[in-house]
Design an enzyme around this catalytic site. Structure first.
Site, short mmCIF file in Angstrom:
data_model
loop_
_atom_site.label_atom_id
_atom_site.label_comp_id
_atom_site.label_asym_id
_atom_site.label_seq_id
_atom_site.Cartn_x
_atom_site.Cartn_y
_atom_site.Cartn_z
CE1 TYR A 1 -59.36 -14.29 50.58
CE2 TYR A 1 -59.41 -12.06 51.43
CZ TYR A 1 -60.06 -13.17 50.93
OH TYR A 1 -61.44 -13.14 50.79
CG HIS B 1 -62.63 -18.33 53.66
ND1 HIS B 1 -61.36 -17.82 53.48
CD2 HIS B 1 -63.34 -17.87 52.60
CE1 HIS B 1 -61.32 -17.10 52.37
NE2 HIS B 1 -62.50 -17.12 51.82
CG ASN C 1 -67.67 -18.90 49.89
OD1 ASN C 1 -68.06 -18.36 48.85
ND2 ASN C 1 -66.51 -18.60 50.45
CD GLN D 1 -66.92 -12.09 52.45
OE1 GLN D 1 -66.92 -11.55 53.55
NE2 GLN D 1 -65.81 -12.27 51.76
N GLY E 1 -65.15 -11.33 38.29
CA GLY E 1 -63.82 -11.70 37.81
C GLY E 1 -63.39 -10.92 36.59
CB SER F 1 -59.61 -2.16 42.50
OG SER F 1 -58.57 -1.43 41.87
CD GLN F 2 -55.44 -5.04 46.32
OE1 GLN F 2 -54.65 -4.54 47.13
NE2 GLN F 2 -56.67 -5.42 46.67
#
Length: 302
Positions: A63, A135, A166, A187, A221, A267-268
């Site tokens: 990230y 991941h 994944n 996840q 998305g 959300s940021q």
């Protein structure tokens, strides 16, 4: 008709002994795309999540790779915010992930994961994380070697519990076969716009194995907040019927599943983070829930 009501009680993080708030907060977009990262604003986001009740904070070493801060950037920013606010840690279950490196693109060898967890902990400024997830599957590494790396992390006290992201059900089975302790989480990407985990065995396996399901991209998305999208239209109507919006309905649709899926809100915006509790306002009848799935499928339920 009985409604599918949401529970606000904590969700067990698999067999870890830990429990988390039913909605998590994720940091895929924590780093600013213009490179102007504001630690004060980051602290506001975290405070908004904590105030809303969030306990699971999800990040990953990859990230930040699409922002000027670069690989590891989100972990480093979160680590700086944690260092400035040490009182947060006792209220958090912190999760990170490793195994992706742009250009490789995947590496789950023992040596790489050994270095990856050390680098993550250094950036986070922590002696350990509560949850470490692979991941994405590295097809060129035997699951036995991945398991050896995870066991080493746990035995060294760097990681409390492990999971995957994944992974297909078969990949989970293969990795679990070489581990002396249970994988506590999976996840997948899951939303009303991406319903494959309902059919590919991911959710069934999680319920059978008592694994937590952490859903990334729960708003598809952004598609699910578009009222012109067939599913977005239904979600907007459902949200409005309960005094809220499509975002809240999209989260509640995920959470209505008996696996007690934990959506990871990305959300940021502090205001939007604070509003995540609106998801608990939205109830569903079976007919309403399946109507959303049918709209996403593009055909009636069989």
């Amino acid at each position: 008709m009985t409604n599918l009501s949401l529970k606000t009680e904590p969700v067990a993080l698999g067999k870890s002994g830990l429990a988390v708030f039913p909605i998590a907060w994720g940091m895929w977009r924590l780093a600013s795309p213009d490179g102007q990262d504001d630690l004060g604003l980051i602290a506001e986001r975290v405070e908004a999540a904590l105030e809303a009740g969030v306990t699971l904070f999800d990040t990953a070493d990859i990230y930040g790779c699409d922002a000027p801060v670069g690989f590891g950037g989100a972990e480093a920013l979160f680590g700086k915010a944690l260092a400035a606010n040490p009182q947060w840690r006792a209220r958090m279950v912190i999760a990170t992930k490793g195994g992706i490196w742009l250009g490789k693109p995947y590496d789950s060898t023992r040596d790489y994961l050994r270095s990856a967890i050390d680098a993550s902990l250094s950036r986070l400024g922590l002696p350990y994380v509560d949850l470490y997830q692979i991941h994405r599957r590295d097809f060129l590494t035997h699951p036995r070697e991945v398991a050896e790396a995870l066991v080493e992390m746990v035995e060294a006290g760097k990681v409390r519990h492990v999971g995957v992201s994944n992974y297909s059900p078969a990949e989970v089975d293969a990795l679990q076969a070489f581990l002396p302790f249970p994988l506590v989480s999976t996840q997948p990407e899951y939303s009303a716009a991406r319903f494959a985990p309902l059919y590919d065995g991911t959710l069934d396996q999680a319920m059978a194995r008592d694994m937590a399901v952490l859903a990334w991209s729960p708003l598809g998305g952004g598609r699910l907040t578009d009222a012109t999208h067939p599913v977005g239209k239904l979600l907007a109507e459902q949200g409005a019927a309960h005094g809220t919006d499509a975002s809240a309905a999209a989260l509640s649709w995920i959470m209505a599943h008996p696996a007690r899926i934990v959506p990871i809100v990305g959300s940021q915006q502090p205001r939007r983070i604070a509003a995540l509790r609106d998801a608990f306002k939205v109830n569903w009848t079976r007919g309403e829930w399946y109507a959303v799935l049918a709209a996403s499928r593009g055909e009636p339920m069989p």
